[in-house]
Structure formats: structure tokens, C-alpha cells
Design a protein around this motif. Structure first.
Motif, PDB file in Angstrom:
ATOM      1  N   ASP A   1       0.802  -1.231   0.000  1.00 35.84           N
ATOM      2  CA  ASP A   1       0.000   0.000   0.000  1.00 35.84           C
ATOM      3  C   ASP A   1       0.833   1.279   0.000  1.00 35.84           C
ATOM      4  O   ASP A   1       0.281   2.368   0.034  1.00 35.84           O
ATOM      5  CB  ASP A   1      -0.998  -0.002   1.157  1.00 35.84           C
ATOM      6  N   HIS A   2       2.159   1.151  -0.081  1.00 37.63           N
ATOM      7  CA  HIS A   2       3.039   2.310  -0.265  1.00 37.63           C
ATOM      8  C   HIS A   2       3.649   2.299  -1.665  1.00 37.63           C
ATOM      9  O   HIS A   2       4.579   3.059  -1.945  1.00 37.63           O
ATOM     10  CB  HIS A   2       4.154   2.312   0.784  1.00 37.63           C
ATOM     11  N   LEU A   3       3.138   1.400  -2.519  1.00 30.28           N
ATOM     12  CA  LEU A   3       3.615   1.193  -3.886  1.00 30.28           C
ATOM     13  C   LEU A   3       5.098   0.829  -3.915  1.00 30.28           C
ATOM     14  O   LEU A   3       5.867   1.290  -4.750  1.00 30.28           O
ATOM     15  CB  LEU A   3       3.319   2.411  -4.768  1.00 30.28           C
ATOM     16  N   GLN A   4       5.487  -0.033  -2.989  1.00 32.17           N
ATOM     17  CA  GLN A   4       6.852  -0.565  -2.917  1.00 32.17           C
ATOM     18  C   GLN A   4       6.767  -2.079  -2.978  1.00 32.17           C
ATOM     19  O   GLN A   4       5.763  -2.678  -2.608  1.00 32.17           O
ATOM     20  CB  GLN A   4       7.520  -0.136  -1.617  1.00 32.17           C
ATOM     21  N   THR A   5       7.835  -2.695  -3.435  1.00 26.96           N
ATOM     22  CA  THR A   5       7.878  -4.149  -3.522  1.00 26.96           C
ATOM     23  C   THR A   5       8.963  -4.703  -2.612  1.00 26.96           C
ATOM     24  O   THR A   5       9.955  -4.034  -2.331  1.00 26.96           O
ATOM     25  CB  THR A   5       8.114  -4.614  -4.974  1.00 26.96           C
ATOM     26  N   ASP A   6       8.748  -5.929  -2.176  1.00 31.44           N
ATOM     27  CA  ASP A   6       9.766  -6.631  -1.393  1.00 31.44           C
ATOM     28  C   ASP A   6      10.642  -7.497  -2.293  1.00 31.44           C
ATOM     29  O   ASP A   6      11.651  -8.025  -1.851  1.00 31.44           O
ATOM     30  CB  ASP A   6       9.101  -7.522  -0.332  1.00 31.44           C
ATOM     31  N   ASP A   7      10.273  -7.623  -3.543  1.00 31.76           N
ATOM     32  CA  ASP A   7      11.002  -8.450  -4.496  1.00 31.76           C
ATOM     33  C   ASP A   7      12.236  -7.691  -4.987  1.00 31.76           C
ATOM     34  O   ASP A   7      12.130  -6.665  -5.661  1.00 31.76           O
ATOM     35  CB  ASP A   7      10.088  -8.814  -5.662  1.00 31.76           C
ATOM     36  N   GLU A   8      13.407  -8.195  -4.647  1.00 27.38           N
ATOM     37  CA  GLU A   8      14.670  -7.516  -4.957  1.00 27.38           C
ATOM     38  C   GLU A   8      14.882  -7.283  -6.448  1.00 27.38           C
ATOM     39  O   GLU A   8      15.466  -6.280  -6.841  1.00 27.38           O
ATOM     40  CB  GLU A   8      15.851  -8.309  -4.387  1.00 27.38           C
ATOM     41  N   LYS A   9      14.389  -8.196  -7.295  1.00 25.51           N
ATOM     42  CA  LYS A   9      14.654  -8.042  -8.726  1.00 25.51           C
ATOM     43  C   LYS A   9      13.863  -6.892  -9.354  1.00 25.51           C
ATOM     44  O   LYS A   9      14.184  -6.457 -10.458  1.00 25.51           O
ATOM     45  CB  LYS A   9      14.403  -9.350  -9.466  1.00 25.51           C
ATOM     46  N   TYR A  10      12.849  -6.376  -8.648  1.00 22.20           N
ATOM     47  CA  TYR A  10      12.049  -5.275  -9.187  1.00 22.20           C
ATOM     48  C   TYR A  10      12.328  -3.937  -8.507  1.00 22.20           C
ATOM     49  O   TYR A  10      11.875  -2.907  -8.999  1.00 22.20           O
ATOM     50  CB  TYR A  10      10.558  -5.584  -9.068  1.00 22.20           C
ATOM     51  N   LYS A  11      13.048  -3.926  -7.420  1.00 22.75           N
ATOM     52  CA  LYS A  11      13.271  -2.668  -6.689  1.00 22.75           C
ATOM     53  C   LYS A  11      13.978  -1.619  -7.542  1.00 22.75           C
ATOM     54  O   LYS A  11      13.620  -0.447  -7.510  1.00 22.75           O
ATOM     55  CB  LYS A  11      14.043  -2.930  -5.395  1.00 22.75           C
ATOM     56  N   HIS A  12      14.985  -2.016  -8.302  1.00 22.32           N
ATOM     57  CA  HIS A  12      15.716  -1.041  -9.129  1.00 22.32           C
ATOM     58  C   HIS A  12      14.844  -0.489 -10.255  1.00 22.32           C
ATOM     59  O   HIS A  12      14.989   0.662 -10.660  1.00 22.32           O
ATOM     60  CB  HIS A  12      16.997  -1.661  -9.686  1.00 22.32           C
ATOM     61  N   ILE A  13      13.908  -1.303 -10.752  1.00 16.29           N
ATOM     62  CA  ILE A  13      12.996  -0.836 -11.801  1.00 16.29           C
ATOM     63  C   ILE A  13      12.079   0.247 -11.245  1.00 16.29           C
ATOM     64  O   ILE A  13      11.871   1.286 -11.871  1.00 16.29           O
ATOM     65  CB  ILE A  13      12.179  -2.016 -12.364  1.00 16.29           C
ATOM     66  N   LEU A  14      11.538   0.003 -10.062  1.00 14.32           N
ATOM     67  CA  LEU A  14      10.669   1.002  -9.435  1.00 14.32           C
ATOM     68  C   LEU A  14      11.448   2.254  -9.054  1.00 14.32           C
ATOM     69  O   LEU A  14      10.913   3.358  -9.114  1.00 14.32           O
ATOM     70  CB  LEU A  14       9.974   0.413  -8.212  1.00 14.32           C
ATOM     71  N   GLN A  15      12.698   2.080  -8.666  1.00 15.13           N
ATOM     72  CA  GLN A  15      13.529   3.232  -8.302  1.00 15.13           C
ATOM     73  C   GLN A  15      13.726   4.152  -9.504  1.00 15.13           C
ATOM     74  O   GLN A  15      13.656   5.379  -9.376  1.00 15.13           O
ATOM     75  CB  GLN A  15      14.884   2.753  -7.771  1.00 15.13           C
ATOM     76  N   LYS A  16      13.919   3.570 -10.694  1.00 15.08           N
ATOM     77  CA  LYS A  16      14.103   4.380 -11.904  1.00 15.08           C
ATOM     78  C   LYS A  16      12.828   5.139 -12.276  1.00 15.08           C
ATOM     79  O   LYS A  16      12.907   6.208 -12.873  1.00 15.08           O
ATOM     80  CB  LYS A  16      14.524   3.494 -13.080  1.00 15.08           C
ATOM     81  N   LYS A  17      11.688   4.608 -11.915  1.00 19.45           N
ATOM     82  CA  LYS A  17      10.398   5.217 -12.272  1.00 19.45           C
ATOM     83  C   LYS A  17       9.742   5.932 -11.085  1.00 19.45           C
ATOM     84  O   LYS A  17       8.556   6.224 -11.113  1.00 19.45           O
ATOM     85  CB  LYS A  17       9.438   4.142 -12.794  1.00 19.45           C
ATOM     86  N   GLN A  18      10.515   6.253 -10.067  1.00 18.41           N
ATOM     87  CA  GLN A  18       9.955   6.813  -8.837  1.00 18.41           C
ATOM     88  C   GLN A  18       9.228   8.143  -9.060  1.00 18.41           C
ATOM     89  O   GLN A  18       8.198   8.392  -8.444  1.00 18.41           O
ATOM     90  CB  GLN A  18      11.046   6.978  -7.769  1.00 18.41           C
ATOM     91  N   ASN A  19       9.736   8.995  -9.942  1.00 19.03           N
ATOM     92  CA  ASN A  19       9.046  10.268 -10.204  1.00 19.03           C
ATOM     93  C   ASN A  19       7.660  10.036 -10.791  1.00 19.03           C
ATOM     94  O   ASN A  19       6.693  10.685 -10.394  1.00 19.03           O
ATOM     95  CB  ASN A  19       9.875  11.153 -11.141  1.00 19.03           C
ATOM     96  N   ALA A  20       7.559   9.109 -11.731  1.00 16.37           N
ATOM     97  CA  ALA A  20       6.261   8.784 -12.324  1.00 16.37           C
ATOM     98  C   ALA A  20       5.331   8.169 -11.285  1.00 16.37           C
ATOM     99  O   ALA A  20       4.137   8.479 -11.253  1.00 16.37           O
ATOM    100  CB  ALA A  20       6.441   7.830 -13.494  1.00 16.37           C
ATOM    101  N   ILE A  21       5.857   7.327 -10.424  1.00 10.22           N
ATOM    102  CA  ILE A  21       5.055   6.710  -9.363  1.00 10.22           C
ATOM    103  C   ILE A  21       4.549   7.776  -8.397  1.00 10.22           C
ATOM    104  O   ILE A  21       3.391   7.738  -7.976  1.00 10.22           O
ATOM    105  CB  ILE A  21       5.862   5.612  -8.637  1.00 10.22           C
ATOM    106  N   ASN A  22       5.393   8.737  -8.073  1.00  9.25           N
ATOM    107  CA  ASN A  22       4.968   9.824  -7.186  1.00  9.25           C
ATOM    108  C   ASN A  22       3.861  10.668  -7.827  1.00  9.25           C
ATOM    109  O   ASN A  22       2.941  11.112  -7.135  1.00  9.25           O
ATOM    110  CB  ASN A  22       6.156  10.707  -6.811  1.00  9.25           C
ATOM    111  N   GLU A  23       3.941  10.897  -9.142  1.00 10.66           N
ATOM    112  CA  GLU A  23       2.871  11.619  -9.840  1.00 10.66           C
ATOM    113  C   GLU A  23       1.557  10.842  -9.751  1.00 10.66           C
ATOM    114  O   GLU A  23       0.499  11.422  -9.500  1.00 10.66           O
ATOM    115  CB  GLU A  23       3.240  11.819 -11.314  1.00 10.66           C
ATOM    116  N   ILE A  24       1.638   9.543  -9.966  1.00 13.04           N
ATOM    117  CA  ILE A  24       0.445   8.697  -9.878  1.00 13.04           C
ATOM    118  C   ILE A  24      -0.130   8.746  -8.473  1.00 13.04           C
ATOM    119  O   ILE A  24      -1.346   8.864  -8.300  1.00 13.04           O
ATOM    120  CB  ILE A  24       0.773   7.250 -10.301  1.00 13.04           C
ATOM    121  N   LYS A  25       0.734   8.676  -7.463  1.00 12.01           N
ATOM    122  CA  LYS A  25       0.276   8.736  -6.068  1.00 12.01           C
ATOM    123  C   LYS A  25      -0.521  10.012  -5.813  1.00 12.01           C
ATOM    124  O   LYS A  25      -1.576   9.978  -5.184  1.00 12.01           O
ATOM    125  CB  LYS A  25       1.468   8.692  -5.101  1.00 12.01           C
ATOM    126  N   SER A  26       0.001  11.136  -6.300  1.00 14.18           N
ATOM    127  CA  SER A  26      -0.690  12.405  -6.030  1.00 14.18           C
ATOM    128  C   SER A  26      -2.037  12.468  -6.747  1.00 14.18           C
ATOM    129  O   SER A  26      -3.011  12.974  -6.189  1.00 14.18           O
ATOM    130  CB  SER A  26       0.197  13.590  -6.397  1.00 14.18           C
TER     131      SER A  26
END
Length: 149
Positions: free
Chosen positions: A114-139
């Protein structure tokens, strides 16, 4: 005992149970639309959609005999989509992100908390690269549906 009467009563019971389920399902879908689709337009497919901050927000009604549906936010510019699974008969939401990676020509479907984060290590870097877009979606999601991440 007359078997025709027994079969007739069974058929009446089945029709009654189906009618009750259909009524409950229709009511739950109506509540979902009332809660999440205010200000949205219904498209020819019966879904509800709205453009907000260069993103497309969509609310889907649950088909008959399906106990959940989803909300979606598509940020096509940044190639990140959020899916929020909404059960009709409870309040426990589930979340997922679909991330398109043009560099690797891949699409990742990532289940997140529910914080739009994953516990899966293989996907963490992918989400990190798209963090600005994820933050826009959150807002946008917080503003539109009141969901806090």
C-alpha cells in the motif's frame, strides 16, 4: 411424494438464490461507481474514464460472478500504470504496477504494497528508476480517490 413438486421447489429456490445474488452484486457495483467514479464519463464499453494531469483514470464494474474489480491509472508518457484491485464485499485493496522498460524491451507486472513498494529484490531497481512517475500517480490517486500511500 410428488417429484414434480420437489423439482419445482428446487428450481424456485435456485432462481431465488440467483436473484438475491444478482441484487447484491448490482448494489455493490453501484456503491463502487458512486464511490470511485464521481465526475467520470461512461464509455461505450460501460467503463468509467477520466483524464487528469495527462493520465487516464478508469473505474471498471465487476462482471457478474466476479467478486472484485479494479481501478487503473495510466501514465502513458512515463509508461507506468497502477492497478488497484477493489473487492466488492470488503475494504482490503491490493495494488500492482505495470512498468514498460524501453531499454530492455520488457514489461514488468509488479505486485506492490500500500506504499507502492515491492519486497522483491529483482524489481526494486525498476521502481527506483520510475519513482518520479510513481509519485505523480500517487498524487493523482490521492486527489481523485482519497487513497493515501
Amino acid at each position: 411424494m410428488n417429484y414434480k413438486k420437489v423439482i419445482f421447489k428446487i428450481m424456485i429456490g435456485i432462481v431465488g438464490i440467483f436473484a438475491l445474488y444478482f441484487g447484491i452484486h448490482t448494489y455493490a457495483n453501484g456503491q463502487l461507481v458512486k464511490t470511485y467514479a464521481k465526475g467520470f464519463e461512461q464509455n461505450p464499453l460501460g467503463d468509467y474514464a477520466k483524464n487528469e494531469s495527462d493520465m487516464v483514470l478508469t473505474v471498471y464494474e465487476a462482471p457478474l460472478f466476479q467478486t472484485y474489480t479494479n481501478l487503473s491509472v495510466s501514465n502513458s508518457k512515463e509508461k507506468v500504470d497502477l492497478i488497484v484491485w477493489v473487492p466488492l464485499y470488503s475494504k482490503e485493496l491490493s495494488y500492482g504496477l505495470i512498468v514498460k522498460d524501453d531499454e530492455n524491451i520488457a514489461t514488468y507486472q509488479i505486485e506492490v504494497n500500500d506504499h507502492l513498494q515491492t519486497d522483491d529484490e529483482k524489481y526494486k531497481h525498476i521502481l527506483q528508476k520510475k519513482q518520479n512517475a510513481i509519485n505523480e500517480i500517487k498524487s493523482v490517486v490521492e486527489k481523485e480517490w482519497g487513497l493515501n500511500f
